[in-house]
Design a protein around this motif. Sequence first.
Motif, PDB file in Angstrom:
ATOM      1  N   CYS A 133      43.079  51.307  59.312  1.00 24.61           N
ATOM      2  CA  CYS A 133      44.341  50.413  58.671  1.00 24.61           C
ATOM      3  C   CYS A 133      45.464  51.041  57.386  1.00 24.61           C
ATOM      4  CB  CYS A 133      43.272  50.122  56.685  1.00 24.61           C
ATOM      5  SG  CYS A 133      41.908  49.154  57.604  1.00 24.61           S
TER       6      CYS A 133
ATOM      7  N   THR B 160      47.094  46.372  56.068  1.00 20.20           N
ATOM      8  CA  THR B 160      46.229  45.715  55.334  1.00 20.20           C
ATOM      9  C   THR B 160      45.962  44.587  54.784  1.00 20.20           C
ATOM     10  OG1 THR B 160      45.756  48.084  57.182  1.00 20.20           O
ATOM     11  CG2 THR B 160      44.158  45.609  56.268  1.00 20.20           C
ATOM     12  N   PRO B 161      45.441  43.189  55.257  1.00 19.81           N
ATOM     13  CA  PRO B 161      46.046  42.462  53.573  1.00 19.81           C
ATOM     14  C   PRO B 161      43.872  42.613  53.369  1.00 19.81           C
ATOM     15  CG  PRO B 161      45.904  41.236  55.965  1.00 19.81           C
ATOM     16  CD  PRO B 161      45.904  42.854  56.480  1.00 19.81           C
ATOM     17  N   ASP B 162      43.989  43.091  51.891  1.00 16.91           N
ATOM     18  CA  ASP B 162      42.723  42.677  51.461  1.00 16.91           C
ATOM     19  C   ASP B 162      42.107  44.257  51.494  1.00 16.91           C
ATOM     20  OD1 ASP B 162      40.818  42.977  49.890  1.00 16.91           O
ATOM     21  OD2 ASP B 162      39.478  40.109  50.442  1.00 16.91           O
ATOM     22  N   LEU B 163      42.935  45.071  51.719  1.00 17.66           N
ATOM     23  CA  LEU B 163      41.745  46.279  51.924  1.00 17.66           C
ATOM     24  C   LEU B 163      40.769  46.754  51.322  1.00 17.66           C
ATOM     25  CD1 LEU B 163      42.446  49.118  53.694  1.00 17.66           C
ATOM     26  CD2 LEU B 163      43.422  49.617  52.048  1.00 17.66           C
ATOM     27  N   ALA B 164      40.409  45.918  50.396  1.00 13.95           N
ATOM     28  CA  ALA B 164      38.954  46.614  49.441  1.00 13.95           C
ATOM     29  C   ALA B 164      37.666  45.938  50.392  1.00 13.95           C
ATOM     30  CB  ALA B 164      39.526  45.999  48.107  1.00 13.95           C
ATOM     31  N   ALA B 165      37.909  44.275  50.791  1.00  9.86           N
ATOM     32  CA  ALA B 165      36.963  43.917  50.988  1.00  9.86           C
ATOM     33  C   ALA B 165      36.898  45.108  52.605  1.00  9.86           C
ATOM     34  CB  ALA B 165      37.551  42.548  51.926  1.00  9.86           C
ATOM     35  N   VAL B 166      37.684  44.709  53.544  1.00 11.74           N
ATOM     36  CA  VAL B 166      37.498  46.014  54.444  1.00 11.74           C
ATOM     37  C   VAL B 166      36.491  47.384  54.797  1.00 11.74           C
ATOM     38  CG1 VAL B 166      38.246  47.413  56.989  1.00 11.74           C
ATOM     39  CG2 VAL B 166      39.762  44.801  55.887  1.00 11.74           C
ATOM     40  N   CYS B 167      37.292  47.720  53.415  1.00 12.72           N
ATOM     41  CA  CYS B 167      36.369  49.144  53.378  1.00 12.72           C
ATOM     42  C   CYS B 167      34.973  48.772  52.697  1.00 12.72           C
ATOM     43  CB  CYS B 167      37.397  49.850  51.753  1.00 12.72           C
ATOM     44  SG  CYS B 167      38.928  50.309  52.734  1.00 12.72           S
ATOM     45  N   ARG B 168      34.657  48.174  51.991  1.00 15.14           N
ATOM     46  CA  ARG B 168      33.222  47.939  51.895  1.00 15.14           C
ATOM     47  C   ARG B 168      31.948  46.840  53.034  1.00 15.14           C
ATOM     48  NH1 ARG B 168      35.695  45.213  46.879  1.00 15.14           N
ATOM     49  NH2 ARG B 168      35.336  43.194  48.115  1.00 15.14           N
TER      50      ARG B 168
ATOM     51  N   ASP C 275      34.639  49.923  43.484  1.00 20.43           N
ATOM     52  CA  ASP C 275      34.139  48.523  44.273  1.00 20.43           C
ATOM     53  C   ASP C 275      34.801  48.676  45.056  1.00 20.43           C
ATOM     54  OD1 ASP C 275      36.969  49.595  42.987  1.00 20.43           O
ATOM     55  OD2 ASP C 275      37.351  47.531  43.329  1.00 20.43           O
ATOM     56  N   MET C 276      35.493  49.547  45.945  1.00 22.77           N
ATOM     57  CA  MET C 276      35.793  49.319  47.182  1.00 22.77           C
ATOM     58  C   MET C 276      34.859  49.714  48.102  1.00 22.77           C
ATOM     59  SD  MET C 276      39.118  50.570  46.669  1.00 22.77           S
ATOM     60  CE  MET C 276      40.168  50.855  49.081  1.00 22.77           C
TER      61      MET C 276
END
Length: 285
Positions: free
Chosen positions: A188, A192-200, A218-219
């Motif tokens: 990433c 990178t869009p919506d990095l938090a969702a990728v990390c989760r 939360d990530m």
Amino acid sequence: MILDGKTTAADIRAALREEIEKDREKAGRAPCLAVVLVGEDPASQVYVRNKEKACADAGIETVSYRKPASMPQKELEEFIASLNADSAIDGILLQLPLPEGLDERPCIDAISPEKDVDGLTAVNQGRVAMNVPGLRPCTPAGILALLDRYGISVSGKKAVVIGRSNLVGRPIALMLGSRDYNATVTMCHSRTPDLAAVCREADVIVAALGKPRFVTADMVKPGAVIIDVGINRGEDGKLCGDVDYDNVAPIASAITPVPGGIGPMTISQLLVNTTKAWRAKLLSA
Ligand code: NAP
């Protein structure tokens, strides 16, 4: 589990010291690292001193060259070429960043790949991409050595690397995804869009972006392995990583602290690479 880079690096230094002591006579001399510092950047001076101290601890000799920030590009490249030609030197460390006005890439690529103990020349970076033998960049190699020391396998795991620099992000992404490590890797970056969702989704997160406490709880998926490469000053003036350690540690299965995690491991890999270069030159026949 806290992945203790400080103790692991000390163990690596002790093992190198033994290895060097054992083969020193056969090789005719101890390994020798040339340390080149251009300019007067205070942080670089501290880094260089720490590296020289670590070398001494492992039984590696250093020759230090301090050059003025006004040094012309061509002269620096010629100086590096003279170190390449010097048979008493096994490794060349060019401390980065170079002062303004000097172009880093040609200076790095002036280092012979066989003496490139930082693993940053285009040749050694290409060897990482192709997964063929070579001197590996120190921070990625330090991350893998630390995982190995704690028996953490990434095979079959989803790994997310935040950052795509030649120094850390890109090579560690390539190495984790290689046939040797077999992780499935997402690299990433700032777009990178919506990095938090990728990390989760990640079983392993390598944070190498240089933003204080960027990776928040939360990530992170509960049980994930967290490798924090960042070295930052937080708003409170304290040294901190790219991960919000206090809130992430309780949900991670393993995490590296800052300081005392990847920093010392990076230096230990410089020593490993210098010893490798010495061995290849004087002991491989
Ligand atoms: P760098 O060259 O500045 O690269 C940073 C990377 O992070 C870039 O690829 C950038 O994306 C990405 N990034 C920046 N902001 C982001 C965001 N908000 N979301 C997602 N990605 C983002 O840094 P570096 O040299 O790789 O170093 C990274 C950190 O590690 C720094 O804190 C550095 O001090 C530390 N470090 C520590 C060690 C050690 O021994 N522990 C060694 C080396 C580096 P773009 O490509 O899109 O710009």
